[in-house]
Scaffold this active site. Structure first.
Site, PDB file in Angstrom:
ATOM      1  N   THR A 221       0.831  -1.203   0.000  1.00  0.00           N
ATOM      2  CA  THR A 221       0.000   0.000   0.000  1.00  0.00           C
ATOM      3  C   THR A 221       0.866   1.255   0.000  1.00  0.00           C
ATOM      4  O   THR A 221       1.888   1.292   0.682  1.00  0.00           O
ATOM      5  CB  THR A 221      -0.854   0.023   1.290  1.00  0.00           C
ATOM      6  OG1 THR A 221      -1.755  -1.062   1.228  1.00  0.00           O
ATOM      7  CG2 THR A 221      -1.613   1.319   1.456  1.00  0.00           C
TER       8      THR A 221
ATOM      9  N   VAL B  70     -12.108  -6.409   2.035  1.00  0.00           N
ATOM     10  CA  VAL B  70     -11.551  -5.065   2.175  1.00  0.00           C
ATOM     11  C   VAL B  70     -10.561  -5.109   3.327  1.00  0.00           C
ATOM     12  O   VAL B  70     -10.862  -5.674   4.383  1.00  0.00           O
ATOM     13  CB  VAL B  70     -12.676  -4.035   2.456  1.00  0.00           C
ATOM     14  CG1 VAL B  70     -12.087  -2.674   2.784  1.00  0.00           C
ATOM     15  CG2 VAL B  70     -13.626  -3.941   1.266  1.00  0.00           C
TER      16      VAL B  70
ATOM     17  N   GLY C 127      -3.840  -6.355   6.273  1.00  0.00           N
ATOM     18  CA  GLY C 127      -4.856  -5.435   6.768  1.00  0.00           C
ATOM     19  C   GLY C 127      -5.689  -5.994   7.900  1.00  0.00           C
ATOM     20  O   GLY C 127      -6.063  -5.260   8.822  1.00  0.00           O
TER      21      GLY C 127
HETATM   22  N1  ASP Z   1      -2.797  -3.257   3.802  1.00  0.00           N
HETATM   23  C1  ASP Z   1      -3.306  -3.695   2.528  1.00  0.00           C
HETATM   24  C2  ASP Z   1      -4.458  -4.580   2.726  1.00  0.00           C
HETATM   25  O1  ASP Z   1      -4.452  -5.399   3.621  1.00  0.00           O
HETATM   26  C3  ASP Z   1      -2.318  -4.410   1.725  1.00  0.00           C
HETATM   27  C4  ASP Z   1      -1.068  -3.715   1.449  1.00  0.00           C
HETATM   28  O2  ASP Z   1      -0.429  -3.154   2.338  1.00  0.00           O
HETATM   29  O3  ASP Z   1      -0.693  -3.712   0.285  1.00  0.00           O
HETATM   30  O4  ASP Z   1      -5.357  -4.514   1.918  1.00  0.00           O
END
Ligand code: ASP
Length: 327
Positions: A185, A214, A239
């Site tokens: 992210t 999500v 996440g």
């Molecule tokens: N935090 C994001 C998620 O769990 C994934 C990521 O960091 O790319 O959707």
């Protein structure tokens, strides 16, 4: 030294009441910027001019929210980034779904999740914040809102993502892998020359996720939290683990109590491990937290080695290896 600053330092030493946290990580290495300095901190090294774009917006007289949006747009624009915007890897049914959120210095927030076919989810999140009485829009409703606001709907799945999906179907079955490779992210935190804070984040989430899944990234308080009085924080990684401890919100609260940014991030990781030790024992598990304190100090921690962040401060940008959490 101003009164305000003196009081802040006193609060930090008062936080010696939290020794478990303070002993966990390396000493703070980042020095404080000048009081009028722009600071931009973002997760990872996307090898793109993310922070510079954001800082440039402020230098040209743009708003904080413009700075957040434009920095993140740089990553969303790049089809070679397989974890944000176009080019992102799809879910297990082959659909690319996008999540993003944004917060300004006045406590306003906007978020979109499970959004398909729109190139810039961060811009739609901003519209939700500015044009609606709501904070979050999801799925078809978010898409309808975006189209109504003039965003163009189109397929964002690149050839590379299609190919990776096909390969995953044959090799991995329906068992989504977890780990750094699929978690990247972009979370971006900004402090302007007057010391105001804002932030945003954008992701295509975990590759090969269940349809409808999500993660933390569009959840205010989990993937992002900004409180102009105390600081801002953002996360990357699994996440589900971040949501369960309201990761970014607790980091900001710890900073409010005087815990330095890096220690606050370490406490968030420690809290995940204390609550759910199975994550500690999983070699593929990864979370990374990044925090920006009101006075411009920045800190970060990865649950293991490998987390990086990019820091623009004092007019230069550098990539920093975040310390790995250890106890
Ligand atoms: N935090 C994001 C998620 O769990 C994934 C990521 O960091 O790319 O959707």
């Amino acid at each position: 030294m101003t009164m305000k600053r003196r009081r802040f330092i006193q609060t930090i030493s008062a936080s010696a009441a939290m020794p478990a946290i303070l002993s966990m990580s390396e000493p703070q290495k980042s020095s404080l910027p000048g009081s009028g300095d722009i600071v931009v901190a973002s997760t990872w090294d996307f090898k793109l001019p993310v922070n510079e774009t954001s800082a440039n917006v402020l230098e040209q007289g743009g708003s904080l929210v413009d700075a957040v949006e434009q920095g993140i747009v740089v990553v969303e624009n790049d089809p070679s980034v397989t974890s944000v915007g176009q080019g992102g890897f799809p879910d297990r049914d082959g659909h690319l779904t996008l999540d993003a959120c944004i917060m300004d210095s006045e406590g306003n927030a906007g978020s979109v999740m499970f959004l398909e076919g729109i190139e810039h989810p961060i811009s739609v999140a901003r519209k939700v914040m500015e044009q609606t009485p709501h904070v979050m829009l999801a799925g078809e409703g978010a898409l309808r809102f975006a189209v109504g606001e003039g965003f163009r709907e189109r397929s964002l799945l690149t050839e590379n993502a299609r190919k990776a999906y096909k390969e995953w179907l044959t090799s991995s079955g329906y068992n989504p892998p977890v780990g750094k490779e699929n978690h990247d992210t972009v979370g971006l935190l900004v402090r302007d020359g007057e010391g105001r804070l804002a932030g945003g984040c954008s992701t295509s989430g975990a590759a090969w996720k269940m349809r409808g899944r999500v993660g933390d990234s569009p959840i205010i308080g989990a993937g992002l939290f900004v409180d102009n009085e105390a600081g801002a924080a953002t996360s990357s990684g699994l996440g589900e683990a971040v949501i369960k401890i309201a990761g970014s919100a607790i980091i900001v609260e710890l900073m409010r109590q005087g815990v330095p940014p890096e220690e606050a991030c370490a406490e968030a990781v420690d809290r995940i491990f204390r609550r759910q030790p199975r994550y500690r024992d999983d070699p593929d598990f990864f979370v990374g937290f990044l925090a920006l304190r009101k006075d411009g100090a920045v800190g970060a921690i990865g649950s293991r080695k490998g987390f990086q962040y990019s820091l623009y401060s004092g007019g230069t940008n550098r990539v920093i290896d975040a310390p790995a959490f250890r106890r």
